[in-house]
Design an enzyme around this catalytic site. Structure first.
Site, PDB file in Angstrom:
ATOM      1  N   CYS A   1       0.924  -1.259   0.044  1.00 51.71           N
ATOM      2  CA  CYS A   1       0.162  -0.041   0.043  1.00 51.71           C
ATOM      3  C   CYS A   1       0.810   1.159   0.078  1.00 51.71           C
ATOM      4  O   CYS A   1       1.885   1.310   0.805  1.00 51.71           O
ATOM      5  CB  CYS A   1      -1.011   0.144   1.136  1.00 51.71           C
ATOM      6  SG  CYS A   1      -2.199   1.293   1.293  1.00 51.71           S
TER       7      CYS A   1
ATOM      8  N   CYS B   1       0.378   4.860   6.906  1.00 44.02           N
ATOM      9  CA  CYS B   1      -0.354   4.499   8.022  1.00 44.02           C
ATOM     10  C   CYS B   1       0.679   4.095   9.265  1.00 44.02           C
ATOM     11  O   CYS B   1       1.069   2.960   8.833  1.00 44.02           O
ATOM     12  CB  CYS B   1      -1.698   3.995   7.758  1.00 44.02           C
ATOM     13  SG  CYS B   1      -2.671   4.689   6.680  1.00 44.02           S
TER      14      CYS B   1
ATOM     15  N   CYS C   1       0.156   0.529  10.182  1.00 40.43           N
ATOM     16  CA  CYS C   1      -0.238  -0.719   9.346  1.00 40.43           C
ATOM     17  C   CYS C   1       1.025  -1.642   8.692  1.00 40.43           C
ATOM     18  O   CYS C   1       1.859  -1.036   8.183  1.00 40.43           O
ATOM     19  CB  CYS C   1      -0.909  -0.191   8.247  1.00 40.43           C
ATOM     20  SG  CYS C   1      -1.729  -1.438   7.130  1.00 40.43           S
TER      21      CYS C   1
ATOM     22  N   CYS D   1     -16.279  -9.337   5.343  1.00 40.65           N
ATOM     23  CA  CYS D   1     -15.688  -7.836   5.209  1.00 40.65           C
ATOM     24  C   CYS D   1     -14.545  -8.171   4.400  1.00 40.65           C
ATOM     25  O   CYS D   1     -13.436  -8.749   4.741  1.00 40.65           O
ATOM     26  CB  CYS D   1     -15.431  -7.257   6.294  1.00 40.65           C
ATOM     27  SG  CYS D   1     -14.680  -5.561   6.125  1.00 40.65           S
TER      28      CYS D   1
ATOM     29  N   CYS E   1     -19.570  -6.579   3.422  1.00 39.75           N
ATOM     30  CA  CYS E   1     -18.900  -5.263   3.659  1.00 39.75           C
ATOM     31  C   CYS E   1     -17.533  -5.131   2.880  1.00 39.75           C
ATOM     32  O   CYS E   1     -16.963  -6.358   2.631  1.00 39.75           O
ATOM     33  CB  CYS E   1     -18.487  -5.187   5.219  1.00 39.75           C
ATOM     34  SG  CYS E   1     -17.517  -3.850   5.787  1.00 39.75           S
TER      35      CYS E   1
ATOM     36  N   CYS F   1     -19.495   1.861   8.761  1.00 39.56           N
ATOM     37  CA  CYS F   1     -18.770   1.215   9.938  1.00 39.56           C
ATOM     38  C   CYS F   1     -17.470   2.131  10.092  1.00 39.56           C
ATOM     39  O   CYS F   1     -16.759   2.108   8.958  1.00 39.56           O
ATOM     40  CB  CYS F   1     -18.587  -0.150   9.458  1.00 39.56           C
ATOM     41  SG  CYS F   1     -17.357  -1.171  10.669  1.00 39.56           S
TER      42      CYS F   1
ATOM     43  N   ARG G   1     -18.024  -2.811  17.788  1.00 42.75           N
ATOM     44  CA  ARG G   1     -17.141  -4.022  17.737  1.00 42.75           C
ATOM     45  C   ARG G   1     -15.996  -3.943  18.435  1.00 42.75           C
ATOM     46  O   ARG G   1     -15.224  -3.377  18.169  1.00 42.75           O
ATOM     47  CB  ARG G   1     -17.021  -4.217  16.272  1.00 42.75           C
ATOM     48  CG  ARG G   1     -16.292  -5.646  15.944  1.00 42.75           C
ATOM     49  CD  ARG G   1     -16.086  -5.683  14.385  1.00 42.75           C
ATOM     50  NE  ARG G   1     -17.503  -5.768  13.746  1.00 42.75           N
ATOM     51  CZ  ARG G   1     -17.584  -4.840  12.808  1.00 42.75           C
ATOM     52  NH1 ARG G   1     -16.905  -4.004  12.369  1.00 42.75           N
ATOM     53  NH2 ARG G   1     -18.934  -4.692  12.022  1.00 42.75           N
TER      54      ARG G   1
HETATM   55  N1  SAM Z   1      -6.654   0.364   3.041  1.00 40.83           N
HETATM   56  C1  SAM Z   1      -8.033   0.718   3.420  1.00 40.83           C
HETATM   57  C2  SAM Z   1      -7.979   1.534   4.824  1.00 40.83           C
HETATM   58  O1  SAM Z   1      -7.170   2.252   5.331  1.00 40.83           O
HETATM   59  O2  SAM Z   1      -9.154   2.381   4.823  1.00 40.83           O
HETATM   60  C3  SAM Z   1      -8.479  -0.513   4.098  1.00 40.83           C
HETATM   61  C4  SAM Z   1      -7.787  -1.527   4.945  1.00 40.83           C
HETATM   62  S1  SAM Z   1      -7.224  -0.994   6.598  1.00 40.83           S
HETATM   63  C5  SAM Z   1      -6.167  -2.220   6.955  1.00 40.83           C
HETATM   64  C6  SAM Z   1      -8.405  -0.901   7.606  1.00 40.83           C
HETATM   65  C7  SAM Z   1      -8.082  -0.435   8.880  1.00 40.83           C
HETATM   66  O3  SAM Z   1      -7.442  -1.541   9.799  1.00 40.83           O
HETATM   67  C8  SAM Z   1      -7.507   0.700   9.162  1.00 40.83           C
HETATM   68  O4  SAM Z   1      -8.158   1.815   9.224  1.00 40.83           O
HETATM   69  C9  SAM Z   1      -7.160   0.580  10.820  1.00 40.83           C
HETATM   70  O5  SAM Z   1      -8.390   1.044  11.541  1.00 40.83           O
HETATM   71  C10 SAM Z   1      -6.962  -0.904  10.826  1.00 40.83           C
HETATM   72  N2  SAM Z   1      -5.479  -1.451  11.207  1.00 40.83           N
HETATM   73  C11 SAM Z   1      -4.660  -1.585  10.365  1.00 40.83           C
HETATM   74  N3  SAM Z   1      -3.541  -2.014  11.007  1.00 40.83           N
HETATM   75  C12 SAM Z   1      -3.875  -2.052  12.418  1.00 40.83           C
HETATM   76  C13 SAM Z   1      -3.164  -2.600  13.419  1.00 40.83           C
HETATM   77  N4  SAM Z   1      -1.761  -2.958  13.332  1.00 40.83           N
HETATM   78  N5  SAM Z   1      -3.696  -2.890  14.684  1.00 40.83           N
HETATM   79  C14 SAM Z   1      -5.295  -2.242  14.706  1.00 40.83           C
HETATM   80  N6  SAM Z   1      -5.739  -1.929  13.666  1.00 40.83           N
HETATM   81  C15 SAM Z   1      -5.226  -1.807  12.392  1.00 40.83           C
HETATM   82  C1  DTB Z   2     -11.396  -2.748  11.615  1.00 41.03           C
HETATM   83  O1  DTB Z   2     -11.863  -1.806  12.331  1.00 41.03           O
HETATM   84  N1  DTB Z   2     -10.337  -3.368  11.881  1.00 41.03           N
HETATM   85  C2  DTB Z   2     -10.018  -4.606  11.075  1.00 41.03           C
HETATM   86  C3  DTB Z   2     -11.302  -3.897   9.929  1.00 41.03           C
HETATM   87  N2  DTB Z   2     -11.644  -2.904  10.261  1.00 41.03           N
HETATM   88  C4  DTB Z   2     -10.576  -3.883   8.347  1.00 41.03           C
HETATM   89  C5  DTB Z   2      -8.749  -4.626  10.588  1.00 41.03           C
HETATM   90  C6  DTB Z   2      -7.808  -4.724  11.623  1.00 41.03           C
HETATM   91  C7  DTB Z   2      -6.397  -5.192  11.090  1.00 41.03           C
HETATM   92  C8  DTB Z   2      -5.329  -5.545  12.000  1.00 41.03           C
HETATM   93  C9  DTB Z   2      -3.863  -5.817  11.445  1.00 41.03           C
HETATM   94  C10 DTB Z   2      -3.910  -6.613  10.316  1.00 41.03           C
HETATM   95  O2  DTB Z   2      -4.572  -7.841  10.578  1.00 41.03           O
HETATM   96  O3  DTB Z   2      -3.520  -6.482   9.272  1.00 41.03           O
HETATM   97 FE1  SF4 Z   3      -3.037   1.234   3.348  1.00 44.71          FE
HETATM   98 FE2  SF4 Z   3      -2.958  -0.067   5.850  1.00 44.71          FE
HETATM   99 FE3  SF4 Z   3      -3.206   2.718   5.746  1.00 44.71          FE
HETATM  100 FE4  SF4 Z   3      -5.250   1.079   4.698  1.00 44.71          FE
HETATM  101  S1  SF4 Z   3      -4.366   1.077   6.772  1.00 44.71           S
HETATM  102  S2  SF4 Z   3      -4.401   2.720   3.527  1.00 44.71           S
HETATM  103  S3  SF4 Z   3      -3.989  -0.725   3.965  1.00 44.71           S
HETATM  104  S4  SF4 Z   3      -1.131   1.570   4.710  1.00 44.71           S
END
Ligand code: SAM
Ligand code: DTB
Ligand code: SF4
Length: 331
Positions: free
Chosen positions: A54, A58, A61, A98, A130, A190, A262
């Site tokens: 990506c 973030c 992430c 989802c 979702c 959501c 959730r």
């Molecule tokens: N790329 C899209 C976005 O950012 O909206 C969708 C996927 S992204 C992985 C969805 C959500 O996962 C993020 O907004 C964040 O709240 C959650 N997330 C990602 N990494 C995480 C982590 N290490 N711990 C907890 N939540 C995480």
């Molecule tokens: C949300 O609030 N938590 C989920 C879902 N929406 C997409 C994602 C959590 C991701 C945790 C890190 C991972 O497994 O990559």
């Molecule tokens: Fe990309 Fe992860 Fe950020 Fe979603 S949360 S925009 S997958 S870097």
């Protein structure tokens, strides 16, 4: 009956957030029990349809291309694999699937056409579908709605002031604009956040203030505990305290009484007793399945056993009705 308000002040939310913990749990539990379905838990299963690589930064992430996290990059998953995973999740007790993609935003290309097909196919299994695909235009949201999308996940993650510390490649306003586009398309919203990013209590309160003062509350509010992943800038963040998780969940329930809260990422680090407190405090949804997107999650078997132990049961799909179908115009 608890009134649904959209004019919460930060001071009011601050008072709720800092109220004595047991008073806060009791207040949230009382509100939660006004709902006749309070012993039901909505079970969503996550599937990463496009993993890693990506362009966003973030800080939490594992899928951001710029961090070395060991996550393998995968192109868009084929529809038959998605369908097989959806069926497996349904058989295990999930009512919602989802589909997540490591995209900054949706582009109008062949991959989006394929996602539209996946939405239609999973809908055919009679599951709530979702997606979480990053930012959407009004037109893209409408295409997803027309395909039968039930909900769209798009988190605010933290407060507006704290956002720049966590993400520099997009703005809070862009995030809010997508939520508006999702609403306009009559898709269930959501949206929630993460605790444990190094934010202050004021940031948490401010994020809840933004969510609770949207013209309509999100139908689901995921509260994630940071899953610290090696290679990300937040890898060394200390684990969030369960008391913080409970406080956050209870405050969310008090100010958004009709929303499903959730208990999201971070459950592998929580005991059953700790999760039970979160359910007591108003959480009535979980992500189930042994993987979130890229990190581990408790198994379906363990979760079903936990729900049985606590006298909770999985909620069936479409309890709140099906998505509004667009009326086809005839010429
Ligand atoms: N790329 C899209 C976005 O950012 O909206 C969708 C996927 S992204 C992985 C969805 C959500 O996962 C993020 O907004 C964040 O709240 C959650 N997330 C990602 N990494 C995480 C982590 N290490 N711990 C907890 N939540 C995480
Ligand atoms: C949300 O609030 N938590 C989920 C879902 N929406 C997409 C994602 C959590 C991701 C945790 C890190 C991972 O497994 O990559
Ligand atoms: Fe990309 Fe992860 Fe950020 Fe979603 S949360 S925009 S997958 S870097």
């Amino acid at each position: 009956m608890t009134e649904v308000r959209h004019d919460w002040t930060k001071e009011e939310i601050t008072d709720i957030y800092y109220s004595p913990l047991l008073d806060l749990i009791y207040r949230a539990a009382t509100i939660h029990r006004e709902n006749k379905d309070y012993s039901e838990v909505q079970i969503s299963s996550l599937i990463s349809i496009k993993t890693g690589g990506c362009p966003e930064d973030c800080a939490y992430c594992p899928q951001a291309a710029r961090y070395n996290t060991g996550v393998d990059v995968h192109a868009l998953m084929p529809k038959d694999e998605v369908l097989a995973a959806a069926q497996k999740a349904k058989n295990a007790g999930a009512s919602r699937l989802c589909m997540g993609a490591a995209w900054r935003e949706v582009r109008d290309n062949r991959d989006f056409d394929k996602v539209i097909d996946m939405v239609k196919a999973v809908n055919g299994l009679d599951m709530e579908v979702c997606c979480t695909l990053g930012m959407l235009t009004e037109n893209q949201a409408q295409r997803l709605a027309d395909a039968g999308l039930y909900a769209y996940n798009h988190n605010l993650d933290t407060s507006e002031d704290d956002y720049k510390r966590i993400i520099t490649t997009r703005t809070y306003d862009e995030r809010l604009k997508t939520l508006e586009n999702v609403r306009k398309a009559h898709i269930s919203v959501c949206s929630g956040g993460i605790i444990g990013l190094g934010e202050t209590n004021e940031d948490r309160i401010s994020m809840l203030h933004t969510l609770a003062n949207l013209p309509q509350h999100p139908e689901s509010v995921p509260i994630n505990a940071l899953v610290p992943v090696k290679g990300t800038p937040l890898a060394d963040q200390p684990r969030v305290s369960v008391w913080d998780m409970v406080r956050m969940i209870a405050t969310t329930k008090v100010i958004m009484p009709k929303s499903v809260v959730r208990l999201s990422a971070g459950r592998t680090e929580m005991t059953t007793v700790e999760q039970a407190l979160c359910f007591m405090a108003g959480a009535n949804s979980i992500f189930a399945g042994d993987k979130l997107l890229t990190t581990p999650n408790p198994s379906f078997t363990d979760d079903i056993a936990m729900l049985e132990l606590l006298g909770l049961k999985p909620r069936e799909a479409f309890k709140n009705g099906r998505p509004k179908q667009k009326v086809e115009e005839t010429v």
